[in-house]
Design a protein around this motif. Structure first.
Motif, PDB file in Angstrom:
ATOM      1  N   ALA A  43       4.770  86.216 -42.759  1.00 57.75           N
ATOM      2  CA  ALA A  43       4.088  86.788 -41.690  1.00 57.75           C
ATOM      3  C   ALA A  43       4.386  88.080 -41.181  1.00 57.75           C
ATOM      4  CB  ALA A  43       3.865  85.671 -40.717  1.00 57.75           C
ATOM      5  N   GLU A  44       3.695  88.904 -40.737  1.00 63.81           N
ATOM      6  CA  GLU A  44       4.067  90.272 -40.170  1.00 63.81           C
ATOM      7  C   GLU A  44       4.665  90.072 -38.708  1.00 63.81           C
ATOM      8  OE1 GLU A  44       0.977  92.953 -40.114  1.00 63.81           O
ATOM      9  OE2 GLU A  44       0.577  93.085 -42.240  1.00 63.81           O
ATOM     10  N   THR A  45       5.505  90.755 -38.307  1.00 69.07           N
ATOM     11  CA  THR A  45       5.900  90.698 -36.724  1.00 69.07           C
ATOM     12  C   THR A  45       4.797  90.667 -35.969  1.00 69.07           C
ATOM     13  OG1 THR A  45       7.967  91.647 -37.481  1.00 69.07           O
ATOM     14  CG2 THR A  45       7.664  91.495 -35.176  1.00 69.07           C
ATOM     15  N   GLY A  46       4.930  89.557 -34.903  1.00 70.49           N
ATOM     16  CA  GLY A  46       3.709  89.722 -33.835  1.00 70.49           C
ATOM     17  C   GLY A  46       4.060  90.289 -32.846  1.00 70.49           C
ATOM     18  N   GLU A  47       3.145  90.471 -31.872  1.00 70.30           N
ATOM     19  CA  GLU A  47       3.241  91.186 -30.816  1.00 70.30           C
ATOM     20  C   GLU A  47       4.196  90.150 -29.645  1.00 70.30           C
ATOM     21  OE1 GLU A  47      -0.205  92.266 -29.335  1.00 70.30           O
ATOM     22  OE2 GLU A  47      -1.007  93.422 -30.854  1.00 70.30           O
ATOM     23  N   GLY A  48       4.797  90.950 -28.730  1.00 75.53           N
ATOM     24  CA  GLY A  48       5.495  90.104 -27.681  1.00 75.53           C
ATOM     25  C   GLY A  48       6.734  89.992 -28.082  1.00 75.53           C
ATOM     26  N   VAL A  49       7.644  89.487 -27.210  1.00 74.65           N
ATOM     27  CA  VAL A  49       9.095  89.278 -27.294  1.00 74.65           C
ATOM     28  C   VAL A  49       9.603  88.027 -28.091  1.00 74.65           C
ATOM     29  CG1 VAL A  49      11.187  89.194 -26.243  1.00 74.65           C
ATOM     30  CG2 VAL A  49       9.687  90.824 -25.260  1.00 74.65           C
ATOM     31  N   ALA A  50      10.105  88.229 -29.138  1.00 74.71           N
ATOM     32  CA  ALA A  50      10.454  86.733 -29.949  1.00 74.71           C
ATOM     33  C   ALA A  50      11.774  86.285 -29.264  1.00 74.71           C
ATOM     34  CB  ALA A  50      10.578  87.045 -31.318  1.00 74.71           C
ATOM     35  N   LEU A 279       9.243  82.466 -32.275  1.00 77.80           N
ATOM     36  CA  LEU A 279      10.713  82.942 -32.948  1.00 77.80           C
ATOM     37  C   LEU A 279       9.946  83.823 -33.918  1.00 77.80           C
ATOM     38  CD1 LEU A 279      11.855  79.064 -34.325  1.00 77.80           C
ATOM     39  CD2 LEU A 279      12.649  80.644 -32.154  1.00 77.80           C
ATOM     40  N   PRO A 280      11.200  84.727 -34.130  1.00 75.92           N
ATOM     41  CA  PRO A 280      10.973  85.969 -35.095  1.00 75.92           C
ATOM     42  C   PRO A 280      10.367  85.671 -36.427  1.00 75.92           C
ATOM     43  CG  PRO A 280      13.275  85.604 -34.929  1.00 75.92           C
ATOM     44  CD  PRO A 280      12.621  84.739 -33.903  1.00 75.92           C
ATOM     45  N   ALA A 281       9.636  86.477 -36.615  1.00 77.00           N
ATOM     46  CA  ALA A 281       9.080  86.626 -38.062  1.00 77.00           C
ATOM     47  C   ALA A 281       9.682  87.176 -39.106  1.00 77.00           C
ATOM     48  CB  ALA A 281       7.496  87.231 -37.944  1.00 77.00           C
ATOM     49  N   ASN A 282      10.627  88.049 -38.820  1.00 76.33           N
ATOM     50  CA  ASN A 282      11.735  88.460 -39.978  1.00 76.33           C
ATOM     51  C   ASN A 282      13.122  88.649 -38.995  1.00 76.33           C
ATOM     52  OD1 ASN A 282      11.348  91.005 -38.646  1.00 76.33           O
ATOM     53  ND2 ASN A 282       9.308  91.372 -39.708  1.00 76.33           N
ATOM     54  N   ILE A 283      14.062  88.743 -40.019  1.00 75.75           N
ATOM     55  CA  ILE A 283      15.284  89.027 -39.388  1.00 75.75           C
ATOM     56  C   ILE A 283      16.400  90.018 -40.277  1.00 75.75           C
ATOM     57  CG2 ILE A 283      15.619  86.787 -38.655  1.00 75.75           C
ATOM     58  CD1 ILE A 283      17.410  86.118 -40.983  1.00 75.75           C
ATOM     59  N   THR A 284      17.329  90.608 -39.760  1.00 79.90           N
ATOM     60  CA  THR A 284      18.182  91.480 -40.662  1.00 79.90           C
ATOM     61  C   THR A 284      19.501  90.372 -41.086  1.00 79.90           C
ATOM     62  OG1 THR A 284      19.244  91.962 -38.647  1.00 79.90           O
ATOM     63  CG2 THR A 284      17.813  93.466 -39.257  1.00 79.90           C
ATOM     64  N   SER A 285      19.906  90.846 -42.047  1.00 80.92           N
ATOM     65  CA  SER A 285      21.277  89.881 -42.341  1.00 80.92           C
ATOM     66  C   SER A 285      22.134  89.879 -41.503  1.00 80.92           C
ATOM     67  CB  SER A 285      21.720  90.654 -43.772  1.00 80.92           C
ATOM     68  OG  SER A 285      22.135  91.797 -43.774  1.00 80.92           O
ATOM     69  N   VAL A 388      16.978  80.870 -44.490  1.00 75.88           N
ATOM     70  CA  VAL A 388      16.116  81.630 -43.348  1.00 75.88           C
ATOM     71  C   VAL A 388      14.604  82.080 -44.451  1.00 75.88           C
ATOM     72  CG1 VAL A 388      15.853  83.623 -41.948  1.00 75.88           C
ATOM     73  CG2 VAL A 388      17.820  82.064 -42.089  1.00 75.88           C
ATOM     74  N   ALA A 389      14.912  82.474 -45.416  1.00 74.07           N
ATOM     75  CA  ALA A 389      13.777  83.286 -46.150  1.00 74.07           C
ATOM     76  C   ALA A 389      12.730  82.058 -46.471  1.00 74.07           C
ATOM     77  CB  ALA A 389      14.241  83.816 -47.337  1.00 74.07           C
ATOM     78  N   ASP A 390      13.271  80.868 -46.869  1.00 71.84           N
ATOM     79  CA  ASP A 390      12.284  79.782 -47.284  1.00 71.84           C
ATOM     80  C   ASP A 390      11.504  79.360 -46.104  1.00 71.84           C
ATOM     81  OD1 ASP A 390      13.112  79.747 -49.883  1.00 71.84           O
ATOM     82  OD2 ASP A 390      14.379  78.006 -49.776  1.00 71.84           O
ATOM     83  N   ALA A 391      12.327  79.343 -44.838  1.00 70.31           N
ATOM     84  CA  ALA A 391      11.472  78.748 -43.550  1.00 70.31           C
ATOM     85  C   ALA A 391      10.557  79.924 -43.193  1.00 70.31           C
ATOM     86  CB  ALA A 391      12.553  78.644 -42.460  1.00 70.31           C
ATOM     87  N   ARG A 394       7.549  79.495 -45.568  1.00 72.56           N
ATOM     88  CA  ARG A 394       6.560  78.546 -45.059  1.00 72.56           C
ATOM     89  C   ARG A 394       5.872  78.688 -43.902  1.00 72.56           C
ATOM     90  NH1 ARG A 394       4.183  74.635 -47.508  1.00 72.56           N
ATOM     91  NH2 ARG A 394       2.783  76.162 -46.899  1.00 72.56           N
ATOM     92  N   ARG A 395       6.670  79.404 -42.956  1.00 78.84           N
ATOM     93  CA  ARG A 395       5.979  79.645 -41.753  1.00 78.84           C
ATOM     94  C   ARG A 395       4.831  80.824 -41.796  1.00 78.84           C
ATOM     95  NH1 ARG A 395       8.178  83.188 -36.565  1.00 78.84           N
ATOM     96  NH2 ARG A 395       6.764  82.643 -35.148  1.00 78.84           N
ATOM     97  N   GLY A 396       5.074  81.492 -42.878  1.00 81.14           N
ATOM     98  CA  GLY A 396       3.871  82.672 -42.940  1.00 81.14           C
ATOM     99  C   GLY A 396       2.624  82.136 -43.425  1.00 81.14           C
ATOM    100  N   THR A 397       2.629  81.273 -44.105  1.00 78.94           N
ATOM    101  CA  THR A 397       1.319  80.580 -44.544  1.00 78.94           C
ATOM    102  C   THR A 397       0.962  78.979 -43.740  1.00 78.94           C
ATOM    103  OG1 THR A 397       2.706  79.223 -46.258  1.00 78.94           O
ATOM    104  CG2 THR A 397       1.874  81.558 -46.892  1.00 78.94           C
TER     105      THR A 397
END
Length: 470
Positions: A43-50, A279-285, A388-391, A394-397
């Motif tokens: 999923a793309e990063t949504g609006e608002g503060v995660a 929760l955030p839609a993506n992260i940095t390592s 994290v990537a798997d989660a 799964r969340r994106g779809t």
């Protein structure tokens, strides 16, 4: 006395100024991409503060008060977590023991020697008593750590303590997630049991109607048998779901470490969910470094690095000091009298010359252990990134799948209602109604499974990003 003080000051200064034979520690580069994966599954990063999972208390993340109470009970009573806490206490004690070697152990002792000897004088033999009393304070074989062997062993023990404490934190995050998932599984099984009971009633009515039509010669025996199969399947599923609910409660009791009150047990999956959504839609390592399992692996790596320093120091002289200050006299009453004091200092050095490769073997072992810890650390980072990537995938779809599954269930329900009405009116055959019944049952069960997957995914994403400690 002044000599002892001066010598102690010199040796302490030497110890503090000693060199460190351990290699300079450098954290390995993270063997994963800087950013989380991208693609149609994410999923793309949504609006608002995660919400940042590592900074979000689990009491705030889980929104169902019953689940919160069960997790609190588990954190208090779970035996695996108690073992982890005891391991931390053991590691702390081992560090204190190892650290004590940095300082001299001061001991007080007292001795009394009684002896009698013959004394020949002027041709006469007399018995001479020689009683000696001694009291002293001193240090024995204290290693002056000029090459950092003891200090590196102390560092290694400290890092092991830190690693054990991080393992305790990892056990806590896992326990929070496992307890939440067990609670959600029980909620889903309660939902499946409710659906099976509702459909058993519907299938029972259909079976009664079909039998009545058969008795009037309108329906065939085949239709009766088909209706019976659907009804029996629902009955079988009720028995299975009843067993699963009981087993789910047993699993929840084990995690909680006690019997969970009935008031805290779930009765169904709530439509609004049991967790936060933002929760955030993506992260940095770099976020992975907040995970306790990865922090533990790095502390193990630091400990292995310190052990290399200790192994290197074994090739250099080992300098130790024994010193004492006290009083000695031939009478107990004069033990602390004027002129009875004494002192002694005995430094010693031991230089390994030929040890048949023992020190070299220890050094190679320390370096190999370090290499293994590097690989373990990198594997921990890669595993964390994958989780994290798997989660996130799964969340994106998940929302699209849940929407489609809900629409499928609604359509199956309408189709069942229409087919049943047409069957009662004699427009359609019973086979159409039977197919609609089975489709609705399957759609209901699949929707429950999808909702459970969605809830479990949020719990896993929270855990994988380092949540569950606060």
């Amino acid at each position: 006395m002044r000599s002892i003080k001066a010598l102690s000051a010199v040796t302490l200064s030497l110890a503090l100024a000693a060199c460190d034979m351990a290699p300079k520690y450098v954290r390995p580069d993270l063997p994963v991409p800087v950013e989380s994966p991208q693609g149609p599954a994410y999923a793309e990063t949504g609006e608002g503060v995660a919400a940042i999972p590592a900074e979000t208390a689990w009491r705030d993340f889980f929104t169902d008060p019953r689940m919160v109470r069960v997790i609190e009970t588990a954190l208090t009573n779970n035996r695996d977590l108690r073992i982890a806490v005891a391991n931390v206490a053991q590691a702390r004690a081992q560090y204190r023991v190892q650290r004590a070697d940095l300082f001299p152990s001061v001991n007080a002792s007292g001795t009394a020697t009684y002896s009698e000897q013959p004394l020949v004088q002027f041709g006469q033999t007399q018995r001479l008593n020689n009683d000696v009393y001694q009291a002293q304070v001193g240090i024995s074989a204290w290693e002056i750590d000029l090459f950092g062997r003891v200090r590196n062993l102390s560092k290694a023990a400290l890092e092991q303590f830190f690693a054990t404490d991080e393992n305790r934190k990892a056990a806590q995050t896992s326990l929070v997630a496992e307890t939440a998932n067990a609670w959600l599984v029980m909620a889903a099984d309660q939902e499946r049991l409710r659906i099976a009971r509702e459909l058993e009633g519907a299938f029972g009515k259909t079976l009664t109607l079909t039998k009545a039509r058969f008795e009037r010669g309108i329906a065939s025996e085949l239709e009766v048998r088909q209706a019976q199969t659907s009804y029996d399947q629902a009955r079988s599923d009720i028995a299975e779901a009843t067993t699963l609910v009981a087993q789910d409660q047993n699993a929840l009791n084990l995690l909680a470490g006690t019997t969970v009150p009935a008031s805290d047990l779930p009765d169904s999956l709530t439509p609004e969910g049991a967790t936060l959504e933002n929760l955030p839609a993506n992260i940095t390592s770099d976020v992975l470094l907040q995970r306790p399992d990865i922090a533990s692996a790095e502390h193990q790596l630091r400990a292995a690095n310190a052990n290399i320093g200790a192994a290197r120091a074994a090739f250099f002289p080992n300098i130790s000091l024994t010193a004492a200050f006290g009083s000695i006299s031939q009478g107990l009453s004069n033990l602390f009298g004027s002129g009875s004091d004494f002192w002694s200092v005995a430094p010693s050095a031991n230089l390994p010359i030929f040890d048949f490769g023992r020190n070299q073997g220890n050094l190679r072992y320390a370096r190999a252990t370090y290499d293994a810890m590097v690989a373990t650390y990198e594997k921990s980072v890669q595993t964390g990134f994958r989780e994290v990537a798997d989660a996130l995938a799964r969340r994106g779809t998940m929302e699209r799948q849940l929407e489609a599954q809900t629409s499928l269930r609604d359509s199956a329900r309408v189709a069942y209602t229409l087919s049943e009405a047409r069957f009662r009116a004699g427009v359609d055959s019973f086979l159409t109604t039977l197919d609609s019944q089975r489709s609705l049952y399957t759609a209901e069960q699949s929707l429950v499974a999808t909702r459970l997957t969605r809830e479990a995914n949020m719990v896993e994403l929270y855990r994988a990003m380092g949540g569950g400690l606060k």
